[in-house]
Design an enzyme around this catalytic site. Sequence first.
Site, mmCIF file in Angstrom:
data_model
loop_
_atom_site.group_PDB
_atom_site.id
_atom_site.type_symbol
_atom_site.label_atom_id
_atom_site.label_comp_id
_atom_site.label_asym_id
_atom_site.label_seq_id
_atom_site.Cartn_x
_atom_site.Cartn_y
_atom_site.Cartn_z
ATOM 1 N N HIS A 1 0.828 -1.213 0.000
ATOM 2 C CA HIS A 1 0.000 0.000 0.000
ATOM 3 C C HIS A 1 0.869 1.272 0.000
ATOM 4 O O HIS A 1 0.428 2.328 0.451
ATOM 5 C CB HIS A 1 -0.954 0.034 1.205
ATOM 6 C CG HIS A 1 -1.785 -1.184 1.347
ATOM 7 N ND1 HIS A 1 -2.952 -1.383 0.649
ATOM 8 C CD2 HIS A 1 -1.613 -2.308 2.108
ATOM 9 C CE1 HIS A 1 -3.484 -2.556 0.979
ATOM 10 N NE2 HIS A 1 -2.671 -3.140 1.843
ATOM 11 N N SER B 1 15.012 21.375 -16.478
ATOM 12 C CA SER B 1 13.866 22.265 -16.660
ATOM 13 C C SER B 1 14.306 23.502 -17.431
ATOM 14 O O SER B 1 15.427 23.981 -17.274
ATOM 15 C CB SER B 1 13.307 22.673 -15.291
ATOM 16 O OG SER B 1 12.446 23.789 -15.407
ATOM 17 N N LYS C 1 16.454 21.493 -11.357
ATOM 18 C CA LYS C 1 15.687 20.277 -11.633
ATOM 19 C C LYS C 1 16.516 19.199 -12.331
ATOM 20 O O LYS C 1 17.320 19.474 -13.215
ATOM 21 C CB LYS C 1 14.467 20.607 -12.508
ATOM 22 C CG LYS C 1 13.390 21.426 -11.829
ATOM 23 C CD LYS C 1 12.767 20.716 -10.645
ATOM 24 C CE LYS C 1 11.988 19.495 -11.040
ATOM 25 N NZ LYS C 1 10.834 19.801 -11.915
ATOM 26 N N GLU D 1 9.501 8.331 -16.937
ATOM 27 C CA GLU D 1 8.147 8.859 -17.105
ATOM 28 C C GLU D 1 7.620 8.588 -18.509
ATOM 29 O O GLU D 1 6.446 8.231 -18.695
ATOM 30 C CB GLU D 1 8.143 10.366 -16.825
ATOM 31 C CG GLU D 1 8.411 10.733 -15.372
ATOM 32 C CD GLU D 1 8.511 12.236 -15.158
ATOM 33 O OE1 GLU D 1 8.305 12.985 -16.130
ATOM 34 O OE2 GLU D 1 8.797 12.652 -14.020
#
Length: 460
Positions: A157, A278, A284, A291
């Site tokens: 979980h 970024s 970043k 992704e």
Amino acid sequence: MTDKLWGGRFTAKAAKWVDQFGASIGFDQQMAQEDLEGSLAHVAMLGQQGIIPQADADTITAGLHQLQQQLAAGELTFTVANEDIHLNMERLLTDLIGPVAGKLHTARSRNDQVATDFHLWLRHRLPELMQALSDLQSVLVAQADQHADTIMPGYTHLQHAQPITYGHYLLAYFEMFQRDYERFAFNQQHTDILPLGAAALAGTTFPIDREFVAAQLGFSAVYHNSLDAVSDRDFALEFLSNAAILMQHLSRLAEELILWCTYEFNYIEMSDAFSTGSSIMPQKKNADFAELTRGKTGRVYGALMGLLTTMKSLPLAYNKDMQEDKEPVFDAYTTILGSVHIFTGMLDSLTVHEERMHDATIRDFSNATELADYLATKGVPFRKAHAIVGELVLHGLQTGQSLQDMPLADLQAAAPEIDQDVYAELSSEAAVNRRTSLGGTAVANVRQEVSQARALLAAR
């Protein structure tokens, strides 16, 4: 009469935009090499069987070899006017050797021709995909060996559950990819069947030798029903199903890697080679390739659902709907092969923050089961032990103490059976290494599984 190769009974020409809508050459030209391979085997059979004169078969064979050379050199041009790869190749062959090229289509149809091309295309590529999976598994095994004793939290979980090792975690994905490998290996069986010789749907009146053609093309079997031969796309559906499951596995792994390289987790760091920055925030470092793979999973799912829907109500045998079978397979193959390569490089180059992983298991109460098991070995029924430890966890949360930091008197107040030896069993290392059951996370188990995994890979 139209100028189509099939246009004898037609009197009107379709508009250019209609031809463009119906044409498949924009994508099925990817099967150009397979189309030529199938034609070479077919014409060899036609000559051997005396269906066409051997001299004509030799002329056609020479022309096909010349087209192969031109294809390899990038010198062939395909047109929408000729609809698909089959008619384009026939037109090019006719331009090269003259009307004798028309004899090549004796005893075959585009229906069994396209099915053969499709089988060949996938059969040629499955070994490359399976090798890529083997390479990915090899990286997982190497990393699992290196991190057999790197302790980290195990989750259910997405909550801390029990300590495990990073090596044990990696081997879970090894097992997933092993099942993927086996599914694609089975997929080869249904891809390795020759449709050629079924003609349009009913077979042919010519004395063809399908086994000869199968041997020429390296197929291990032929379809035994001509209707099934031209209408079967199970092998493509199997491939897309396998591809979807593979992408599900990669997506699960991607999700965890994305989480684990965040500031909050900081378990790992992606290599710069598999990260992006970024355009506005200089600090970043984004796990964009993980992704992107996670996102491409939906693309492959869509390919599977698209072809399932296309095939769901088609009557036997061939229907033009089936022209929609190849694009999703071509796209899914490119997608999954690239994704597997990305993950192979990404996993091989990432940095593991071992101390951070270990520290995350110290004060998270993930050793609660150890204490419950300890009490069970002292004769306390496990359900009662579970309740006792739950109350101790609540006490620890309220006082800011972990189980291993609690004074013995506090532990004994909850359960007199607890003795000084309990502390040795509450460390993360003890929690990991006591799990020696088959499939457990103990370091010795992980090393044994690594050895077995290496033997499996070496046997391929």
